[in-house]
Design a protein around this motif. Structure first.
Motif, short mmCIF file in Angstrom:
data_model
loop_
_atom_site.label_atom_id
_atom_site.label_comp_id
_atom_site.label_asym_id
_atom_site.label_seq_id
_atom_site.Cartn_x
_atom_site.Cartn_y
_atom_site.Cartn_z
N ILE A 7 42.53 27.05 -39.17
CA ILE A 7 42.96 26.92 -40.57
C ILE A 7 41.72 27.00 -41.45
O ILE A 7 40.74 26.30 -41.21
N HIS A 8 41.78 27.88 -42.45
CA HIS A 8 40.64 28.06 -43.36
C HIS A 8 41.15 27.98 -44.79
O HIS A 8 42.07 28.71 -45.17
N VAL A 9 40.54 27.11 -45.57
CA VAL A 9 40.92 26.93 -46.97
C VAL A 9 39.65 26.99 -47.81
O VAL A 9 38.68 26.29 -47.53
N GLN A 10 39.67 27.84 -48.85
CA GLN A 10 38.48 27.98 -49.69
C GLN A 10 38.87 28.17 -51.16
O GLN A 10 39.64 29.06 -51.50
N GLY A 24 39.88 23.42 -56.57
CA GLY A 24 38.85 23.98 -55.72
C GLY A 24 38.72 23.25 -54.41
O GLY A 24 37.70 22.61 -54.15
N VAL A 25 39.74 23.34 -53.57
CA VAL A 25 39.76 22.63 -52.28
C VAL A 25 39.23 23.53 -51.17
O VAL A 25 39.66 24.67 -51.03
N ASP A 26 38.29 23.00 -50.39
CA ASP A 26 37.69 23.73 -49.27
C ASP A 26 37.73 22.88 -48.01
O ASP A 26 37.30 21.72 -48.04
N PHE A 27 38.19 23.43 -46.90
CA PHE A 27 38.04 22.79 -45.60
C PHE A 27 38.43 23.76 -44.50
O PHE A 27 39.15 24.74 -44.73
N GLY A 211 42.35 16.17 -56.82
CA GLY A 211 42.37 17.61 -56.65
C GLY A 211 41.17 18.22 -55.98
O GLY A 211 41.07 19.45 -55.88
N ARG A 212 40.24 17.39 -55.49
CA ARG A 212 39.03 17.90 -54.83
C ARG A 212 38.77 17.14 -53.53
O ARG A 212 39.10 15.97 -53.41
N ILE A 213 38.14 17.82 -52.57
CA ILE A 213 37.67 17.17 -51.36
C ILE A 213 36.35 16.50 -51.69
O ILE A 213 35.36 17.17 -52.01
N ILE A 214 36.32 15.17 -51.63
CA ILE A 214 35.10 14.45 -52.00
C ILE A 214 34.30 14.02 -50.78
O ILE A 214 33.15 13.60 -50.91
#
Length: 256
Positions: A7-10, A24-27, A211-214
């Motif tokens: 799984i790729h999220v950018q 702007g979620v990334d993981f 809304g963000r990955i912290i």
């Protein structure tokens, strides 16, 4: 050689009117791992899952599942995962076995009865197979729901707050089920608001806030973000969950 994440999220973004849900979620999620997306209610966890499941379009950013892009290859993505929502999607009029057989037939799989029996055995539901689901406990329903999701052997399963509304015993049953899934090689993306759930299950934890990955890392890596704790001797007390399960176990033995 670096292994491509399953799984790729950018740069994922999603808004509803003036409300920015994802900003702007990334993981990335490694194949065969349990990845917990941890956050409070309204943090955007379910929105992320719905985008990955092709049920919702992102405003910006990219996302892929099993090497397929959710925006340009939605059919391939849907073949790669199964989704279990916050409430068990089971037919209470049917028995546990009938629920599983029905799904297998809808997916045009060979020998649906054998598939159902195998899943009932894997999830500890064989003795309840002939009972109507309306008689099942919350934990049993959730286990059946997850079993139904695995028909067809998808490489990825999304579990959106799988223990919401369950009692401590039911939560433990679901946790054990999730651990068994990962042990068999299934990749699990778990959304939860429960800290102990993420701590117990996840190989990696991403904290979603506003809304963000912290923060994103293993439990040990996240612990290092805090200042070192002052060493003090404190007598360990049992948690309420430990007390509850100990008493339940004792009562079960007495009744046996």
């Amino acid at each position: 050689m670096e292994i491509e994440p399953i799984i790729h999220v950018q740069g994922l973004e999603k808004s509803y009117g003036e409300l920015d849900v994802l900003r702007g979620v990334d993981f990335d999620v490694a194949r065969g791992s349990i990845f917990a997306l941890l956050g409070s209610n309204g943090a955007g966890k379910t929105t992320v899952v719905r985008i990955l499941a092709t049920l919702l379009k992102a405003d910006a950013g990219t996302a892929g599942v099993n090497g397929f892009d959710v925006a340009t290859e939605p059919a391939k993505v849907r073949e790669s995962f199964s989704l279990t929502g916050q409430f068990a999607a089971v037919d209470e009029i049917l028995t546990g076995r009938e629920n599983l057989v029905l799904v297998a037939r809808l997916r045009h799989l060979d020998d649906p009865g054998a598939l159902a029996d195998d899943l009932l055995d894997r999830f500890g539901l064989t003795e309840a197979a002939a009972r109507k689901v309306s008689t099942y406990s919350g934990g049993m329903r959730r286990r059946l729901d997850i079993a139904m999701s695995l028909i067809g052997d998808p490489p990825v399963i999304f579990l959106d707050e799988p223990t919401t509304g369950l009692d401590p015993e039911g939560r433990l049953e679901v946790w054990q089920t999730v651990e068994q899934l990962a042990g068999r090689g299934t990749t699990v993306l778990l959304t939860t608001q429960y800290l102990d759930e993420a701590e117990r299950l996840a190989d990696r934890i991403a904290i979603l806030h506003q809304g963000r990955i912290i923060a994103n890392g293993t439990l040990d890596e996240l612990k290092k973000l805090l200042p070192p704790a002052k060493a003090e001797y404190v007598e360990k007390q049992p948690t309420l969950e430990e007390i509850f399960l100990a008493i339940i176990g004792t009562n079960h033995e007495e009744q046996a």
